[in-house]
Write an enzyme that holds these catalytic residues in place. Sequence first.
Site, PDB file in Angstrom:
ATOM      1  N   ARG A   1       0.883  -1.359  -0.022  1.00  0.00           N
ATOM      2  CA  ARG A   1      -0.197  -0.013  -0.005  1.00  0.00           C
ATOM      3  C   ARG A   1       0.839   1.030  -0.038  1.00  0.00           C
ATOM      4  NH1 ARG A   1      -3.357  -2.542  -1.885  1.00  0.00           N
ATOM      5  NH2 ARG A   1      -5.405  -3.045  -0.773  1.00  0.00           N
TER       6      ARG A   1
ATOM      7  N   HIS B   1      -1.216  -0.114  -9.805  1.00  0.00           N
ATOM      8  CA  HIS B   1      -1.824  -0.888  -8.979  1.00  0.00           C
ATOM      9  C   HIS B   1      -2.356  -2.374  -9.860  1.00  0.00           C
ATOM     10  CE1 HIS B   1      -3.961  -1.189  -4.894  1.00  0.00           C
ATOM     11  NE2 HIS B   1      -4.029  -2.613  -5.475  1.00  0.00           N
TER      12      HIS B   1
HETATM   13  C1  OXD Z   1      -5.315  -5.138  -3.499  1.00  0.00           C
HETATM   14  C2  OXD Z   1      -5.435  -5.841  -4.435  1.00  0.00           C
HETATM   15  O1  OXD Z   1      -5.754  -5.472  -2.287  1.00  0.00           O
HETATM   16  O2  OXD Z   1      -5.245  -5.506  -5.882  1.00  0.00           O
HETATM   17  O3  OXD Z   1      -4.465  -4.231  -3.566  1.00  0.00           O
HETATM   18  O4  OXD Z   1      -6.113  -6.976  -4.477  1.00  0.00           O
END
Ligand code: OXD
Length: 305
Positions: free
Chosen positions: A222, A270
């Site tokens: 994160r 991401h």
């Molecule tokens: C997260 C995902 O939790 O992409 O970041 O699953």
Amino acid sequence: MLYVYAPEQGDLYVSLLRPALPGWRIGAWPEPVDPETVTHVAAWAPPPGLFAPFGQLRTVFNLGAGVDALLRRDDLPASVEIVRLTDAGMAAQMTEYCLYGVLHWQREMDAYRRQQAEGVWVQRQTRLRADVRVGILGLGELGGRVARDLSGMGYRVSGWSRGPRALDGIVCRHGDDGLAETLAASDVVFCVLPATAATRHLLDAARLDCLPEGAALINAGRGSLIDEAALLARLDDGRLRFAMLDVFSEEPLPADHPFWCHPRVIMTPHVAADTVPAEAVRQIAARLGGGEAIPSGRIDRQRGY
Ligand code: OXD
């Protein structure tokens, strides 16, 4: 009824869940439902208020790795159980993501890219895997698998987690001192920690300075784990060779953020690891249908993961 919120993949989930859970009513957003019939939801990044009308809701399955966004919501009363999938096909992808960054460092791809741009033909000394120290921050389902995979490939892997953990053949440390030691012993550090109050800015200026000069940092956990201004300063002055970042304190990353065109930043939006729907369904069905026993991924709301 099990209701799915997975906008691009709703139909896919329904087609996998129906045969796996005969006897259950399955629906997917945006199909309208009688909210009083919904007892279970499987969702990734649901919009604010999605759960509010579901007065009979008992369980939410998180169709992703991190539950931080679910825990911040105001439409999930404490009585609703939140369940995280264990791995769901993501761990192998995390290994690939980490490996890409480790190879970039080991084989000096950053330097060769610069040389190419400058028309320079210089052969650099190749490093062996056994001479590359990889530190993994976070030794849960995902980090533990990455640690084992890279160790199996011959890298010198160590790992850190908040509490003690033991992984065969891997030096595992914990606690504040353990973190400083792990960073100091890492040429490449890979972060896959969850976002909790305890991990916010865990990698601040002082901790980043524990990394050896010329180290690289990969973050697939994160964005909140890292003090991004401190990281930027260490990339600007070249103390860190590069950062490979999949997650950011604000997503999407604002258009004017210096990471976008920083020569020492490799960034991805991401995507380090996606849930594999068939695997997610296998786990949900096991839990709801009383089939194959799968370790419970029940979230401890106090702990935050
Ligand atoms: C997260 C995902 O939790 O992409 O970041 O699953």
